[in-house]
Design a protein around this motif. Structure first.
Motif, PDB file in Angstrom:
ATOM      1  N   ALA A  95      62.165   1.485  81.760  1.00 56.25           N
ATOM      2  CA  ALA A  95      61.051   0.642  82.201  1.00 56.25           C
ATOM      3  C   ALA A  95      60.035   0.468  81.082  1.00 56.25           C
ATOM      4  CB  ALA A  95      60.384   1.254  83.425  1.00 56.25           C
ATOM      5  N   SER A 111      53.975  -7.613  84.106  1.00 57.62           N
ATOM      6  CA  SER A 111      54.744  -6.726  84.973  1.00 57.62           C
ATOM      7  C   SER A 111      55.751  -5.918  84.156  1.00 57.62           C
ATOM      8  CB  SER A 111      55.442  -7.536  86.045  1.00 57.62           C
ATOM      9  OG  SER A 111      56.045  -8.653  85.455  1.00 57.62           O
ATOM     10  N   TYR A 112      56.537  -5.118  84.859  1.00 54.74           N
ATOM     11  CA  TYR A 112      57.527  -4.273  84.202  1.00 54.74           C
ATOM     12  C   TYR A 112      58.686  -5.102  83.656  1.00 54.74           C
ATOM     13  CZ  TYR A 112      55.302  -0.343  86.555  1.00 54.74           C
ATOM     14  OH  TYR A 112      54.405   0.593  86.992  1.00 54.74           O
ATOM     15  N   ILE A 113      59.297  -4.588  82.626  1.00 58.94           N
ATOM     16  CA  ILE A 113      60.523  -5.182  82.092  1.00 58.94           C
ATOM     17  C   ILE A 113      61.556  -4.063  81.979  1.00 58.94           C
ATOM     18  CG2 ILE A 113      61.565  -6.155  80.004  1.00 58.94           C
ATOM     19  CD1 ILE A 113      59.053  -7.826  79.688  1.00 58.94           C
ATOM     20  N   ASP A 114      62.744  -4.329  82.492  1.00 61.41           N
ATOM     21  CA  ASP A 114      63.809  -3.329  82.440  1.00 61.41           C
ATOM     22  C   ASP A 114      64.634  -3.572  81.184  1.00 61.41           C
ATOM     23  OD1 ASP A 114      65.723  -1.499  82.864  1.00 61.41           O
ATOM     24  OD2 ASP A 114      66.447  -2.311  84.759  1.00 61.41           O
ATOM     25  N   PRO A 150      57.959  -3.364  92.061  1.00 57.17           N
ATOM     26  CA  PRO A 150      57.665  -1.937  92.187  1.00 57.17           C
ATOM     27  C   PRO A 150      56.178  -1.636  92.087  1.00 57.17           C
ATOM     28  CG  PRO A 150      58.699  -2.413  90.087  1.00 57.17           C
ATOM     29  CD  PRO A 150      58.742  -3.685  90.865  1.00 57.17           C
TER      30      PRO A 150
ATOM     31  N   PHE B 126      65.244  -1.950  90.541  1.00 63.94           N
ATOM     32  CA  PHE B 126      63.956  -1.532  89.999  1.00 63.94           C
ATOM     33  C   PHE B 126      63.052  -2.719  89.721  1.00 63.94           C
ATOM     34  CE2 PHE B 126      61.400  -0.673  86.152  1.00 63.94           C
ATOM     35  CZ  PHE B 126      60.403  -0.003  86.824  1.00 63.94           C
ATOM     36  N   ILE B 127      63.562  -3.645  88.948  1.00 67.21           N
ATOM     37  CA  ILE B 127      62.611  -4.610  88.437  1.00 67.21           C
ATOM     38  C   ILE B 127      62.947  -6.036  88.857  1.00 67.21           C
ATOM     39  CG2 ILE B 127      61.658  -5.569  86.325  1.00 67.21           C
ATOM     40  CD1 ILE B 127      62.026  -2.750  85.183  1.00 67.21           C
ATOM     41  N   ILE B 129      62.747  -8.355  87.065  1.00 68.25           N
ATOM     42  CA  ILE B 129      61.844  -9.209  86.285  1.00 68.25           C
ATOM     43  C   ILE B 129      62.414  -9.295  84.874  1.00 68.25           C
ATOM     44  CG2 ILE B 129      59.494  -9.413  85.385  1.00 68.25           C
ATOM     45  CD1 ILE B 129      58.830  -7.500  87.795  1.00 68.25           C
ATOM     46  N   GLY B 130      62.309 -10.399  84.294  1.00 70.89           N
ATOM     47  CA  GLY B 130      62.854 -10.552  82.965  1.00 70.89           C
ATOM     48  C   GLY B 130      64.306 -10.999  83.016  1.00 70.89           C
TER      49      GLY B 130
END
Lengths: 261, 131
Positions: A95, A111-114, A150, B126-127, B129-130
């Motif tokens: 994360a 925001s978060y980036i995985d 999240p 989890f995300i 996003i991206g």
């Protein structure tokens, strides 16, 4: 596999031991590990009355798994967690988040980036560099929706500062300042014990005979767990233990097929 | 960007895993996680193609013995390992694969599992996003 659910509420302030020491500061862990939970439950076991062989059988032979206690949000959100059997997730090391606008600031853009999913090295909003999210350690999804963004979860903590020469602390080695953090009163945790039904039933029957355990309602046991630093003189975890109504049901471990679609 | 063949394993608690020479490992081999439970869904490689891991020393204090416990090298909680399936999963196989992964997820990996070590989640959302 049968599960016993534990709901623990902090009374007082509890410092959960962790290996993290920074100078003279000791930081509390955000969760109670399984071995710590096992030790705290073992302390309630009255060896003379309940038997040593059963203790060795249940606690030391691996028949019962002590999963540990993990933080959940306080208040109504926490009640929702308890009702639905959810738990908080560990923040993955993949994360990443904006270095200058971490998502905890509630700014929806950053925001978060995985890093497993994306090779990007910059924030999508402001193109600032990314950094690994090591704190907070846990997160959860809002409204029981695994598709929602999240939300970071960090139990409320307070820092206690003391002087090394204080007599009460018995640490008068130097006159330096020391500090430690504690998890605040009323913060909640959720956890599980699991095992085959016969072993858990035996555990419940014997544990119920302990003088430290109250059995107020038909299916709920309550007791106090003492964990962490200064456990004999500081706060404790007021714990309720309950078997899931459906014996086959455990914590909802969501397996999302999002990545398989 | 990942495609539909990826299995992402996230450690929820530290995992104490040894290799066949009893050396603590820091990279999670697929055999340690899935064992033989995937069967008809072979992996491209037993080693993860992407990993974000850290190492942690698990120790503690034994109240019974009044001595420190033996320290163990473990893979830190939050470590992520991504494996790729050799073949695409079609619609009819998804349910079967999901059931198998749930079974894998219910079992902890490595040593001292009864103390809560080695709990995993597979493909947690989890995300998103991206993407």
């Amino acid at each position: 596999m049968t599960y016993l659910r534990l709901i623990a509420t902090i009374r007082g302030a509890v410092t959960i031991s962790s290996a993290y020491l920074s100078g003279n500061h000791m930081e509390t862990a955000s969760h109670v590990s399984g071995s710590m939970l096992r030790g705290a439950l073992a302390a309630l076991w009255e060896k003379d009355r309940l038997g040593n062989s059963d203790f060795l059988d249940l606690f030391c032979q691996g028949k019962i798994t002590f999963h540990g206690l993990f933080p959940i949000p306080s208040g109504d959100k926490g009640e929702d967690f308890i009702a639905t059997g959810r738990f908080s997730y560990r923040m993955p090391l993949s994360a990443l988040a904006c270095k200058y606008h971490p998502p905890t600031t509630e700014d929806p853009g950053h925001s978060y980036i995985d890093a497993i999913q994306s090779d990007g090295k910059k924030c999508l909003e402001c193109h600032a560099p990314l950094k690994q999210c090591k704190s907070p350690e846990y997160y959860y999804h809002r409204n029981n929706d695994p598709e929602s963004e999240p939300k970071p979860l960090d139990p409320r903590k307070e820092v206690y500062l003391y002087h090394g020469a204080e007599r009460a602390t018995r640490r008068a080695r130097t006159a330096a300042l020391y500090s430690y953090s504690s998890i605040c009163n009323e913060e909640q945790f959720i956890g599980w014990l699991s095992g085959v039904p016969a072993d858990l039933l035996k555990f419940l029957e014997l544990f119920n005979n302990s003088l430290h355990v109250r059995h107020d309602k038909d299916d709920e046991y309550s007791f106090g767990l003492r964990v962490g630093i200064g456990k004999k003189r500081r706060g404790f975890l007021e714990t309720r233990m309950k078997q899931y109504p459906d014996p086959g049901r455990g914590p909802i471990k969501r397996l999302t097929s999002a990545r398989l679609q | 960007m990942i495609n539909g063949r990826v299995l992402v394993v996230v450690l929820q608690t530290p995992a104490i895993v040894y290799d066949n020479l009893f050396r603590a490992v820091t990279d999670l081999d697929a055999q340690a996680v899935f064992e033989d439970m995937l069967q008809s869904y072979p992996l491209e490689d037993t080693q993860p193609f992407k990993r974000f891991s850290a190492r942690v020393v698990v120790d503690g204090w034994s109240n019974i013995h009044q001595l420190p416990r033996k320290p163990d090298q473990a893979i830190a909680a939050g470590s992520v390992f991504a494996y790729r399936l050799r073949n695409e999963v079609n619609e009819s196989q998804k349910k079967d694969l999901a059931d198998r992964l749930k079974a894998v997820q219910a079992v902890s990996i490595g040593e001292r599992c009864n103390e809560g070590y080695g709990q995993i989640l597979i493909n947690p959302r989890f995300i998103g996003i991206g993407e």
